[in-house]
Design a protein around this motif. Structure first.
Motif, short mmCIF file in Angstrom:
data_model
loop_
_atom_site.label_atom_id
_atom_site.label_comp_id
_atom_site.label_asym_id
_atom_site.label_seq_id
_atom_site.Cartn_x
_atom_site.Cartn_y
_atom_site.Cartn_z
N LEU A 1 0.64 -1.22 -0.15
CA LEU A 1 -0.04 0.01 0.04
C LEU A 1 0.94 1.44 0.11
CD1 LEU A 1 -2.80 1.41 0.12
CD2 LEU A 1 -2.78 1.07 2.57
N SER A 2 1.76 1.44 0.86
CA SER A 2 2.77 2.41 0.79
C SER A 2 3.45 2.47 -0.62
CB SER A 2 4.07 2.30 1.82
OG SER A 2 3.54 2.14 3.03
N PHE A 3 3.88 1.55 -1.27
CA PHE A 3 4.38 1.72 -2.66
C PHE A 3 3.28 2.14 -3.42
CE2 PHE A 3 5.38 0.28 -6.94
CZ PHE A 3 6.81 0.03 -6.87
N PRO B 1 4.77 5.91 8.04
CA PRO B 1 3.79 6.98 7.86
C PRO B 1 2.34 6.28 7.68
CG PRO B 1 5.66 7.52 6.90
CD PRO B 1 5.97 6.05 7.17
N SER B 2 1.50 6.90 8.07
CA SER B 2 0.27 6.46 7.81
C SER B 2 -0.40 6.74 6.35
CB SER B 2 -0.76 7.20 8.71
OG SER B 2 -2.05 7.11 8.30
N CYS B 3 -0.90 5.79 5.87
CA CYS B 3 -1.35 5.90 4.50
C CYS B 3 -2.82 6.20 4.27
CB CYS B 3 -1.04 4.78 3.53
SG CYS B 3 0.61 4.31 3.26
N TRP B 4 -3.56 6.57 5.49
CA TRP B 4 -5.02 6.40 5.56
C TRP B 4 -5.47 7.61 4.75
CZ3 TRP B 4 -8.53 2.94 7.24
CH2 TRP B 4 -8.24 2.11 8.22
N GLU B 5 -4.93 8.92 4.67
CA GLU B 5 -5.50 9.94 4.03
C GLU B 5 -5.17 9.73 2.55
OE1 GLU B 5 -7.46 12.25 5.05
OE2 GLU B 5 -7.15 11.25 7.02
N GLN B 6 -4.13 8.88 2.18
CA GLN B 6 -3.91 8.75 0.65
C GLN B 6 -4.72 7.75 -0.01
OE1 GLN B 6 0.51 8.69 1.87
NE2 GLN B 6 0.67 9.29 -0.39
N LEU B 7 -5.61 7.04 0.79
CA LEU B 7 -6.42 5.83 0.39
C LEU B 7 -7.27 6.47 -0.90
CD1 LEU B 7 -7.48 3.47 3.08
CD2 LEU B 7 -6.45 2.91 0.98
N ASN C 1 -12.97 -0.08 7.60
CA ASN C 1 -12.75 1.18 7.66
C ASN C 1 -11.89 1.87 6.49
OD1 ASN C 1 -13.75 1.15 10.39
ND2 ASN C 1 -11.70 0.99 11.33
N MET C 2 -11.09 0.99 5.67
CA MET C 2 -10.48 1.41 4.50
C MET C 2 -11.39 1.60 3.24
SD MET C 2 -7.27 -1.51 4.68
CE MET C 2 -6.76 -0.99 3.00
N GLN C 3 -12.76 0.74 3.43
CA GLN C 3 -13.44 0.73 2.41
C GLN C 3 -14.16 2.05 2.74
OE1 GLN C 3 -16.80 -2.07 2.34
NE2 GLN C 3 -15.94 -2.67 0.14
N LYS C 4 -14.59 2.61 3.88
CA LYS C 4 -15.02 3.88 4.01
C LYS C 4 -14.39 4.88 3.22
CE LYS C 4 -17.32 2.34 8.22
NZ LYS C 4 -17.38 2.58 9.78
N LYS C 5 -13.01 4.93 3.38
CA LYS C 5 -12.12 5.87 2.75
C LYS C 5 -12.04 5.90 1.36
CE LYS C 5 -9.92 7.99 6.51
NZ LYS C 5 -9.92 9.50 6.59
N GLN C 6 -12.17 4.45 1.00
CA GLN C 6 -11.97 4.27 -0.50
C GLN C 6 -12.91 3.23 -0.92
OE1 GLN C 6 -11.70 4.30 -3.98
NE2 GLN C 6 -9.59 4.93 -3.65
#
Length: 277
Positions: free
Chosen positions: A104-106, A203-209, A233-238
């Motif tokens: 995911l970071s990549f 670093p968090s990737c939540w906002e980049q999702l 929770n990821m699905q809510k962001k994306q």
């Protein structure tokens, strides 16, 4: 095979015979794992190349390098360079646990390279500074244990985590293979992974999702409630992220349900762009 990436020798393995012009799936293992973890998974004749890589500090990839090379950004840059040197400039990407965090970071760092993204029991890291501080303390404590004890003592402790409880239902042959993979590691490499690219350090990737445009699949086991919740929770962001929850599986889905896991991965890739390219 090994390849020098800016002074670090990375080990990689083709799990299928390489054919130029075919699409490629790159696989990243979890903490205490190696590229060998995916060898039992892809059994059918494939329409794509499958490449597995030993992440830094694991398997046959170099361990005793400058600690900054373990940082998530440096690791992602190394993976970009490695795939480019192999002539692969875009690919599908699969990661398990620590490998999923790396994948995911990549994808956030090199979105143009990732055609499709598969996250097995993965997370975008921790959202808040306080959560990361608490996890860094925990990771440093575990790293200290690794450096002060034998690898056998650490692995015995690691295998007792509730996260891996369902693996005790595996055939003894499979349990033995996992144990051998874990005790084949170097203590310094495992400690550096925790210190510099653990969940608290990355670093968090939540906002980049929400910014990612490639198709994303999250695979979780029905007995792994923690990562089911993370996937939701990821699905809510994306919202375009899809979730597959596999029965009779815990955290390591590809180990506990390899045939179903393989089918889910290949079906997802066939729905997207990987086979079409």
């Amino acid at each position: 095979m090994k390849i020098d990436i800016n002074g670090v020798n990375y080990y990689y393995s083709w799990l299928t015979p390489y054919e130029a012009g075919r699409a490629t799936l790159v696989c990243l293992h979890g903490f205490t794992g190696t590229s060998q973890t995916f060898e039992p998974v892809f059994q059918e004749q494939q329409k794509l190349n499958i490449l597995a890589i030993d992440l830094i500090g694991h398997g046959f990839t170099d361990t005793y390098v400058h600690p900054y090379r373990y940082q998530m950004a440096c690791l992602c840059d190394d993976l970009a360079c490695l795939t480019e040197q192999l002539g692969i400039f875009s690919f599908a990407l699969l990661g398990y646990s620590m490998g999923a965090r790396t994948a995911l970071s990549f994808a956030c760092r090199y979105p143009e390279k990732v055609q499709q993204l598969i996250l097995e029991s993965g997370s975008p890291g921790l959202e808040t500074n306080s959560e990361r501080r608490k996890r860094r303390f925990s990771d440093k404590h575990l790293a200290a244990f690794i450096m002060k004890h034998s690898l056998e003592e650490f692995v015995a402790k690691w295998q007792q985590l509730p996260l891996f409880a369902t693996q005790k239902n595996l055939p003894l042959e499979s349990q033995s293979a996992v144990h051998q993979e874990r005790i084949s590691q170097q203590r310094f490499g495992l400690a550096c992974s925790l210190w510099f690219m653990g969940t608290g350090a990355q670093p968090s990737c939540w906002e980049q999702l929400s910014e990612l445009n490639m198709p994303i699949l999250a695979i979780v086991g029905e007995s792994d409630s923690k990562f089911q919740q993370i996937a939701q929770n990821m699905q809510k962001k994306q919202p375009s992220l899809s979730i597959d929850c596999l029965a009779q599986a815990g955290h390591c889905v590809h180990l506990e349900q390899p045939r179903t896991f393989e089918q889910k991965v290949l079906a997802f890739l066939e729905r997207g762009s990987t086979f079409a390219d």
